[in-house]
Design an enzyme around this catalytic site. Structure first.
Site, PDB file in Angstrom:
ATOM      1  N   ASN A  52      32.195  31.922  40.266  1.00  0.00           N
ATOM      2  CA  ASN A  52      33.145  30.841  40.075  1.00  0.00           C
ATOM      3  C   ASN A  52      33.177  29.993  41.127  1.00  0.00           C
ATOM      4  O   ASN A  52      32.622  30.430  42.410  1.00  0.00           O
ATOM      5  CB  ASN A  52      34.403  31.068  39.311  1.00  0.00           C
ATOM      6  CG  ASN A  52      35.263  31.988  40.198  1.00  0.00           C
ATOM      7  OD1 ASN A  52      35.569  31.759  41.346  1.00  0.00           O
ATOM      8  ND2 ASN A  52      35.531  33.274  39.746  1.00  0.00           N
ATOM      9  N   ASP A  67      36.593  36.765  34.073  1.00  0.00           N
ATOM     10  CA  ASP A  67      37.238  37.260  32.890  1.00  0.00           C
ATOM     11  C   ASP A  67      36.284  37.976  31.975  1.00  0.00           C
ATOM     12  O   ASP A  67      36.676  39.153  31.360  1.00  0.00           O
ATOM     13  CB  ASP A  67      37.636  36.137  32.173  1.00  0.00           C
ATOM     14  CG  ASP A  67      39.161  35.290  32.612  1.00  0.00           C
ATOM     15  OD1 ASP A  67      39.825  36.308  33.211  1.00  0.00           O
ATOM     16  OD2 ASP A  67      39.129  34.205  32.705  1.00  0.00           O
ATOM     17  N   PRO A 113      38.275  44.340  33.299  1.00  0.00           N
ATOM     18  CA  PRO A 113      39.774  44.837  33.470  1.00  0.00           C
ATOM     19  C   PRO A 113      40.546  43.925  34.218  1.00  0.00           C
ATOM     20  O   PRO A 113      39.913  43.195  34.943  1.00  0.00           O
ATOM     21  CB  PRO A 113      39.741  46.141  34.058  1.00  0.00           C
ATOM     22  CG  PRO A 113      38.306  46.142  34.718  1.00  0.00           C
ATOM     23  CD  PRO A 113      37.380  45.257  34.173  1.00  0.00           C
ATOM     24  N   LYS A 150      51.673  39.293  32.934  1.00  0.00           N
ATOM     25  CA  LYS A 150      50.864  40.310  34.195  1.00  0.00           C
ATOM     26  C   LYS A 150      52.058  41.208  34.705  1.00  0.00           C
ATOM     27  O   LYS A 150      52.007  41.988  35.333  1.00  0.00           O
ATOM     28  CB  LYS A 150      50.454  39.356  35.271  1.00  0.00           C
ATOM     29  CG  LYS A 150      49.301  38.420  34.861  1.00  0.00           C
ATOM     30  CD  LYS A 150      48.249  38.988  35.162  1.00  0.00           C
ATOM     31  CE  LYS A 150      46.948  37.753  34.778  1.00  0.00           C
ATOM     32  NZ  LYS A 150      45.507  38.153  35.036  1.00  0.00           N
TER      33      LYS A 150
HETATM   34  N1  CTP Z   1      43.214  38.815  37.982  1.00  0.00           N
HETATM   35  C1  CTP Z   1      42.945  39.950  38.162  1.00  0.00           C
HETATM   36  N2  CTP Z   1      41.858  40.552  37.489  1.00  0.00           N
HETATM   37  C2  CTP Z   1      41.578  39.971  36.396  1.00  0.00           C
HETATM   38  C3  CTP Z   1      41.949  38.897  36.169  1.00  0.00           C
HETATM   39  C4  CTP Z   1      42.794  38.056  36.872  1.00  0.00           C
HETATM   40  O1  CTP Z   1      43.458  40.774  39.017  1.00  0.00           O
HETATM   41  N3  CTP Z   1      40.416  40.381  35.633  1.00  0.00           N
HETATM   42  C5  CTP Z   1      44.484  38.350  38.770  1.00  0.00           C
HETATM   43  C6  CTP Z   1      43.910  37.162  39.776  1.00  0.00           C
HETATM   44  O2  CTP Z   1      43.763  37.455  41.038  1.00  0.00           O
HETATM   45  C7  CTP Z   1      45.256  36.362  39.633  1.00  0.00           C
HETATM   46  C8  CTP Z   1      45.969  36.379  38.365  1.00  0.00           C
HETATM   47  O3  CTP Z   1      45.291  37.803  37.863  1.00  0.00           O
HETATM   48  O4  CTP Z   1      46.251  36.815  40.529  1.00  0.00           O
HETATM   49  C9  CTP Z   1      45.678  35.335  37.532  1.00  0.00           C
HETATM   50  O5  CTP Z   1      44.316  34.974  37.371  1.00  0.00           O
HETATM   51  P1  CTP Z   1      43.874  34.042  36.297  1.00  0.00           P
HETATM   52  O6  CTP Z   1      42.345  33.762  36.403  1.00  0.00           O
HETATM   53  O7  CTP Z   1      44.381  32.673  36.675  1.00  0.00           O
HETATM   54  O8  CTP Z   1      44.383  34.639  35.110  1.00  0.00           O
HETATM   55  P2  CTP Z   1      43.878  35.137  33.758  1.00  0.00           P
HETATM   56  O9  CTP Z   1      44.350  36.231  33.703  1.00  0.00           O
HETATM   57  O10 CTP Z   1      42.307  35.061  33.987  1.00  0.00           O
HETATM   58  O11 CTP Z   1      44.290  33.966  32.742  1.00  0.00           O
HETATM   59  P3  CTP Z   1      43.712  32.949  31.990  1.00  0.00           P
HETATM   60  O12 CTP Z   1      42.231  33.019  32.104  1.00  0.00           O
HETATM   61  O13 CTP Z   1      43.998  32.892  30.777  1.00  0.00           O
HETATM   62  O14 CTP Z   1      43.895  31.555  32.821  1.00  0.00           O
END
Ligand code: CTP
Length: 406
Positions: free
Chosen positions: A212, A281, A309, A349
């Site tokens: 990304n 993700d 995870p 979270k």
């Molecule tokens: N994060 C993480 N591990 C993942 C996904 C996210 O530690 N597998 C953490 C990111 O570092 C950030 C927070 O979670 O601090 C939110 O990440 P974000 O990508 O915005 O959220 P998502 O959980 O992916 O939610 P969505 O895709 O619905 O926006």
């Protein structure tokens, strides 16, 4: 500019590293400091006062008998004006002199006469590796530290004498970073901060993958700000080409699974976890061992995905987070409805603080704006450079951590 309003006395003792002091003088001034140069007689053998006068825009001092001062007390006048005295280069001989409180030239006289509680003394040693390793120098260094001198480290590498090892003076930019860090309030002293940063890369085959647009800049700025604030910092970084902030331990990872392993193993020592990484993700369910080739049929490969995870949620649910020993901070990069998404994400979270930003307008940029969301509501930190925001965020987190452990 990080040194605005600071007045630094830059002292040069004799050594070939004097040539780097010219660049350092310029770098300090570019960051907003005013610089008064004081040189020993030996330093003037290596670089002329003319060069340093031109760079600092002030006449250089070299002698305690300098009649320019109406009271003829340059050592008192110069040291009383300073926010810090920085000796760069500090030769082995000059360190030995400082140690004994000798004062037979203006620079050593000024160091001895400085108000010890209000004018810090920073020294950047520079010498041959044998001189540096000599028990006398090491003993002097330990005693100078015990006397309250702030010792900047030495570099390792090729030396002007042709030998290779420890003892060369740090580069001007490294010294600049250390001086800037020195002046930051030590609000996280005693803490260990773990930061995840950058994107992850999920392999499809040995030459392709999914990633990304995260640049890692915000996470690297936070790691730097936490280190400046006195914390021990571990930075778990996805694939980015950014320079490691000074004094920060960096662990490079590629995939979300690697990042998870590194963060979980480092979290045991951490008291704060700041998850800025844009973790993928999903990852391909199988990564091909060999490059996937076109077979001429026009058919495209069918990719399946599995969910990665959630590193932040995993650490936020750990026993140390539950007992308040690990303070977890999440980030949310959104494209719209920032407040609503950030509020929902904080709850999902299970973290005390979630920092929202608009992803597409910040990825790769040097500035950003942050929205801090906690159980009581939201507060905006307006647009600024990522480093300025990182320092404000670190100060905010330090207050929360202090309240939590009070
Ligand atoms: N994060 C993480 N591990 C993942 C996904 C996210 O530690 N597998 C953490 C990111 O570092 C950030 C927070 O979670 O601090 C939110 O990440 P974000 O990508 O915005 O959220 P998502 O959980 O992916 O939610 P969505 O895709 O619905 O926006």
């Amino acid at each position: 500019m990080d040194l605005n309003g600071k007045h630094i006395v830059l002292g040069l003792s004799g050594g070939i590293a004097c040539y780097k002091a010219a660049e350092l003088c310029r770098a300090l001034i570019k960051e907003g400091a005013t610089v008064q140069v004081v040189m020993t007689e030996a330093a003037a053998q290596f670089i002329t006062p003319v060069t340093l006068q031109a760079l600092s825009n002030r006449t250089v001092y070299g002698s305690q008998w300098d009649a320019r001062e109406p009271n003829n007390m340059a050592h008192i006048n110069l040291s009383r004006e300073a926010d810090a005295i920085l000796i760069a280069p500090a030769s082995a001989d000059f360190m030995a002199k400082l140690l004994h409180g000798r004062a037979d030239d203006l620079l050593s006289l000024m160091c001895l006469a400085r108000p010890i509680d209000t004018v810090p003394l920073l020294i950047a040693p520079a010498m041959n590796r044998e001189m540096w390793a000599h028990p006398a120098t090491q003993r002097n260094m330990a005693q100078l530290k015990a006397d309250g001198t702030h010792l900047l480290g030495v570099g390792n590498g090729e030396q002007a004498c042709g030998e290779t090892g420890d003892g060369r003076m740090l580069e001007p930019q490294e010294l600049l970073q250390d001086v800037i860090a020195f002046f930051q309030p030590k609000v996280l002293a005693g803490h260990h901060v773990l930061v995840s940063a950058g994107p992850t890369f999920e392999a499809i085959d040995p030459v392709r993958g999914i990633t990304n647009l995260s640049s890692g800049k915000m996470g690297f700025a936070i790691a730097r700000a936490a280190q400046e604030a006195g914390a021990a910092v571990t930075l778990v970084a996805g694939p980015v080409a950014l320079a490691t902030p000074r004094g920060v331990k960096r662990i490079n990872v590629v995939s979300a699974l690697d990042m998870m392993d590194a963060c979980v193993s480092q979290a045991d020592q951490a008291t704060v976890f700041i998850a800025t990484a844009a973790v993928a993700d999903w990852r391909p369910d199988t990564a091909a061992h060999e490059k996937i080739k076109k077979d001429g049929s026009g058919l495209v490969p069918q990719l399946g995905f599995v969910e990665n995870p959630d590193i932040l949620a995993t650490l936020a649910q750990s026993p140390r987070a539950a007992t308040g020993d690990l303070f977890c901070v999440g980030f949310a990069a959104e494209s719209h409805d920032l407040l609503a998404h950030a509020t929902a994400k904080r709850a999902r979270k299970n973290v005390p603080l979630l920092v929202g930003n608009i992803g597409p307008s910040t990825f790769g940029q040097d500035d950003n704006a942050l929205l801090l969301v906690d159980a009581n509501g939201a507060r905006e930190i307006p647009r600024n450079s990522k480093l300025a925001l990182a320092r404000l965020l670190v100060a905010d987190i330090a207050k929360r951590v202090a309240r939590q452990s009070a």
